[in-house]
Write an enzyme that holds these catalytic residues in place. Sequence first.
Site, short mmCIF file in Angstrom:
data_model
loop_
_atom_site.label_atom_id
_atom_site.label_comp_id
_atom_site.label_asym_id
_atom_site.label_seq_id
_atom_site.Cartn_x
_atom_site.Cartn_y
_atom_site.Cartn_z
N ASP A 167 1.64 15.24 -11.81
CA ASP A 167 1.40 13.93 -11.47
C ASP A 167 1.79 12.90 -12.54
O ASP A 167 1.79 12.98 -13.74
CB ASP A 167 -0.25 13.64 -11.46
N TYR A 206 4.28 4.82 -15.92
CA TYR A 206 4.05 5.61 -17.25
C TYR A 206 5.30 5.55 -17.66
O TYR A 206 6.43 6.12 -17.46
CB TYR A 206 3.59 7.09 -16.79
N LYS A 239 2.68 7.11 -7.83
CA LYS A 239 1.92 5.96 -7.50
C LYS A 239 2.61 5.09 -7.17
O LYS A 239 3.98 4.89 -7.37
CB LYS A 239 0.97 5.72 -8.61
#
Length: 360
Positions: free
Chosen positions: A68, A73, A100
């Site tokens: 994930d 990030y 995401k």
Amino acid sequence: MQECRREERATDDAVADDAFAMTTLDRSTLGAIGFGAAPLGNLYRSLTDAAARATIRAAWNAGIRYFDTAPHYGFGLSEKRLGSALAEIDPDEQAIVSTKVGRRLDPVPDADLTRPRQGFVSPEPVESVFDYGYDAVMRGYEASRARLRRDRIDVLYAHDLGRLTHGDAHPHHFCAFLDGGYKAMRALRDGGAVRAIGIGVNEVAICEQVLAHADLDLILLAGRYTLLEQDSLQTLLPLCERRSVGVVIGGPYNSGILAQGVGGGAPVHYDYEPPPADIVARVARIEALCAAHGVPMAAAALQFPLAHPQIASVIPGMASPDEAAATIAAMATPLPPALWADLKRAGLLRPDAPVPGIAE
């Protein structure tokens, strides 16, 4: 709250029609343990490309197949590193990858790339900005797919919805998601571009709020069903069971405090910040009971969520091959039933919390 155009679901138990049939991704497909890739984006500290690649490879060699990540990030750095490594070790795309949407990456050409920005020490000259609109989600999906070097992305989560995150701007972002971003995610899933959709959040309330309006396949819930916190047992997990929504647990160590403990005197984090005194005291009691039973608190923290049948996977963050090995070792550590009984007796676990090795 401002009025969104999308109507509420009629009931919790309504079944999606054939056009919106859910895709099942459960523990049998994700695996009990997955890989949380936030550290690969240089969360709090720099990580070399070589170290990131070695960490991913160590997890792969240990049998982990669910990874994930998110554009946030490291502002694309985590996705790039994960994509580069998987292109080498997984050319047939057997891994299950989630990322995401909900944050676009905007250029910041004058940024000081040597200092932490939004928690990341990233060399990428961009920063993330919340945008849950239809076009932003579609563009974000394509940009993530390119960084990840994947023909398709398996799971797409809407990132960090919720009032605790957005404050007074929550109604605006929530409606933008329902009226735009969610529609885009449904279109991507129904067209086969992604296998499943959901939300990746740190708050229980927003999960229930979204489920009142939308059908999801998965929820990635960070830090809210752990050895330290089990309030989601009260309403959220039963709701997910009724709706056949799998739950992936991120942050099983509550930002590290349940792995590191509080007895050593070193700085610790809870919810990405220094912990309040009541949390330190509670962790100290959990730590003492684990020590009395001769088991690492990290092992108890990692295994605890998986006792609940609705939990599809637990995805701790990993920043080194040693951390990957420690994760596998923690999963294999035998935990005595008496530990769970003592934690409940001390009021440190809810009485209704399922625990490993004991059918309830």
